[in-house]
Design an enzyme around this catalytic site. Structure first.
Site, PDB file in Angstrom:
ATOM      1  N   SER A  63      -5.443  45.534  39.689  1.00  0.00           N
ATOM      2  CA  SER A  63      -4.505  44.909  38.748  1.00  0.00           C
ATOM      3  C   SER A  63      -5.218  44.708  37.419  1.00  0.00           C
ATOM      4  CB  SER A  63      -4.031  43.564  39.281  1.00  0.00           C
ATOM      5  OG  SER A  63      -3.500  42.813  38.211  1.00  0.00           O
ATOM      6  N   HIS A 108      -2.239  48.985  38.993  1.00  0.00           N
ATOM      7  CA  HIS A 108      -1.182  47.956  39.075  1.00  0.00           C
ATOM      8  C   HIS A 108      -1.073  47.259  37.725  1.00  0.00           C
ATOM      9  CE1 HIS A 108       1.398  45.155  41.345  1.00  0.00           C
ATOM     10  NE2 HIS A 108       0.818  44.171  40.672  1.00  0.00           N
ATOM     11  N   ASP A 135       0.810  44.436  35.597  1.00  0.00           N
ATOM     12  CA  ASP A 135       1.591  43.202  35.725  1.00  0.00           C
ATOM     13  C   ASP A 135       2.250  42.830  34.401  1.00  0.00           C
ATOM     14  OD1 ASP A 135       1.189  42.265  38.468  1.00  0.00           O
ATOM     15  OD2 ASP A 135      -0.921  42.110  37.916  1.00  0.00           O
ATOM     16  N   MET A 173       4.506  40.030  32.514  1.00  0.00           N
ATOM     17  CA  MET A 173       4.933  38.622  32.603  1.00  0.00           C
ATOM     18  C   MET A 173       5.529  38.185  31.276  1.00  0.00           C
ATOM     19  SD  MET A 173       1.653  37.053  34.572  1.00  0.00           S
ATOM     20  CE  MET A 173       1.000  37.830  36.062  1.00  0.00           C
ATOM     21  N   HIS A 182       4.721  46.091  37.927  1.00  0.00           N
ATOM     22  CA  HIS A 182       5.260  44.913  38.613  1.00  0.00           C
ATOM     23  C   HIS A 182       5.908  44.026  37.561  1.00  0.00           C
ATOM     24  CE1 HIS A 182       4.094  40.989  40.995  1.00  0.00           C
ATOM     25  NE2 HIS A 182       5.408  41.137  40.855  1.00  0.00           N
ATOM     26  N   MET A 200       7.664  40.900  36.220  1.00  0.00           N
ATOM     27  CA  MET A 200       7.928  39.475  36.437  1.00  0.00           C
ATOM     28  C   MET A 200       8.610  38.974  35.174  1.00  0.00           C
ATOM     29  SD  MET A 200       4.223  38.733  38.162  1.00  0.00           S
ATOM     30  CE  MET A 200       3.565  40.265  37.504  1.00  0.00           C
ATOM     31  N   MET A 218       4.230  39.248  47.925  1.00  0.00           N
ATOM     32  CA  MET A 218       3.320  38.409  47.133  1.00  0.00           C
ATOM     33  C   MET A 218       2.569  37.467  48.075  1.00  0.00           C
ATOM     34  SD  MET A 218       3.630  39.381  44.018  1.00  0.00           S
ATOM     35  CE  MET A 218       2.428  38.198  43.406  1.00  0.00           C
ATOM     36  N   ASP A 265      -0.059  41.734  47.300  1.00  0.00           N
ATOM     37  CA  ASP A 265      -0.530  41.404  45.940  1.00  0.00           C
ATOM     38  C   ASP A 265      -0.857  39.920  45.851  1.00  0.00           C
ATOM     39  OD1 ASP A 265      -0.958  41.165  43.205  1.00  0.00           O
ATOM     40  OD2 ASP A 265       1.080  41.714  42.628  1.00  0.00           O
ATOM     41  N   GLY A 266      -2.139  39.635  45.609  1.00  0.00           N
ATOM     42  CA  GLY A 266      -2.563  38.263  45.365  1.00  0.00           C
ATOM     43  C   GLY A 266      -3.703  37.834  46.268  1.00  0.00           C
TER      44      GLY A 266
HETATM   45  C1  DX5 Z   1       0.007  37.804  40.077  1.00  0.00           C
HETATM   46  C2  DX5 Z   1      -0.064  39.309  39.889  1.00  0.00           C
HETATM   47  C3  DX5 Z   1      -1.171  39.948  40.597  1.00  0.00           C
HETATM   48  C4  DX5 Z   1      -2.543  39.496  40.156  1.00  0.00           C
HETATM   49  C5  DX5 Z   1      -3.465  39.648  41.308  1.00  0.00           C
HETATM   50  O1  DX5 Z   1       1.201  37.356  39.549  1.00  0.00           O
HETATM   51  O2  DX5 Z   1       1.134  39.907  40.322  1.00  0.00           O
HETATM   52  O3  DX5 Z   1      -1.067  41.361  40.526  1.00  0.00           O
HETATM   53  O4  DX5 Z   1      -3.059  40.236  39.093  1.00  0.00           O
HETATM   54  O5  DX5 Z   1      -4.691  39.132  40.941  1.00  0.00           O
HETATM   55  P1  DX5 Z   1      -5.752  38.678  42.057  1.00  0.00           P
HETATM   56  O6  DX5 Z   1      -6.110  39.909  42.821  1.00  0.00           O
HETATM   57  O7  DX5 Z   1      -6.869  38.148  41.236  1.00  0.00           O
HETATM   58  O8  DX5 Z   1      -5.081  37.637  42.906  1.00  0.00           O
HETATM   59 ZN    ZN Z   2       1.227  42.104  40.531  1.00  0.00          ZN
END
Ligand code: DX5
Ligand code: ZN
Length: 219
Positions: free
Chosen positions: A8, A33, A35, A37, A67, A69, A138, A176-177
């Site tokens: 990510s 990946h 992300d 937001m 991804h 969000m 998640m 993921d997470g």
């Molecule tokens: C959280 C993201 C993840 C995040 C994961 O909202 O969707 O993709 O980057 O990070 P780690 O692996 O550090 O939990």
């Molecule tokens: Zn993610």
């Protein structure tokens, strides 16, 4: 299904994003990946389609696993399709009409994915199993990297794996997470085949060694 490791870029050094992506790919990453937001659906703000377009123009051809969000989501889906996303995953809570949103992704030529938060039941999955190429579970609440893995996600992974097994189609199951070399095997045992890792990879000083440790744990 072959295991995929998906760094990510949320935890990458954004001042050197292209270089960081090349580095994790050289270190053995399978996909990237990405992300997105919006400080509305989640309490953080990251990058949009312009950055993805620049990465494509700079010659990065790796599979981009986007991804989303964000809420509302449909307009950005179209922009990410145009920018060069390969997989686009959405949260059911971020759209009034999930079926339509997944259709917009498919019609644009990308692979649709559905994402379930820790407190979101898998209920909608049965209704859209035929429409998705990826199911993302998640294992933290979305919004930030570096959070602790929520153990109950393993049960949800197993439930999702069972539903996916009932489909004749190839559907990836992503987690993921909070994934790291110590817990990745448990996620695989529960049925995951695609593993997002942000801080575990980008906070390590040897990306190749960390990715290798993950692959060794997967066996
Ligand atoms: C959280 C993201 C993840 C995040 C994961 O909202 O969707 O993709 O980057 O990070 P780690 O692996 O550090 O939990
Ligand atoms: Zn993610």
């Amino acid at each position: 299904m072959k295991h995929w490791i998906a760094p990510s870029i949320l935890s990458a050094d954004f001042s050197r994003l292209g270089e960081e992506i090349h580095d994790v790919l050289d270190a053995g990453a399978d996909i990237i990946h990405y992300d997105v937001m919006d400080n509305h659906y989640v309490p953080n703000l990251t990058i949009g389609p312009l950055v993805l377009k620049s990465l494509r123009e700079a010659g990065i051809t790796a599979t981009m696993d986007v991804h989303l969000m964000v809420k509302p989501v449909d307009q950005l889906v179209s922009e990410f399709v145009s920018a060069g996303a390969d997989i686009i995953s959405v949260h059911p809570e971020s759209t009034e009409h999930l079926h339509r949103t997944l259709g917009i992704i498919r019609d644009g030529g990308a692979k649709p994915g559905i994402v379930f938060n820790p407190a979101t039941p898998l209920t909608a999955l049965a209704e859209v199993l035929d429409l998705v190429d990826l199911v993302l579970i998640m294992s933290v609440n979305p919004g930030f990297g570096g959070q602790k893995f929520i153990e109950s996600s393993l049960n949800k992974l197993a439930d999702a794996a069972e539903m996916i097994a009932s489909s004749p189609r190839d559907i990836r199951l992503e987690i993921d997470g909070g994934i790291n070399p110590d817990n990745i095997a448990a996620a695989a045992d529960a049925g995951a085949d695609t593993f997002v890792a942000g801080s575990a990879i980008f906070s390590s000083n040897d990306y190749a060694a960390t990715i290798k440790a993950m692959r060794d744990a997967l066996g």
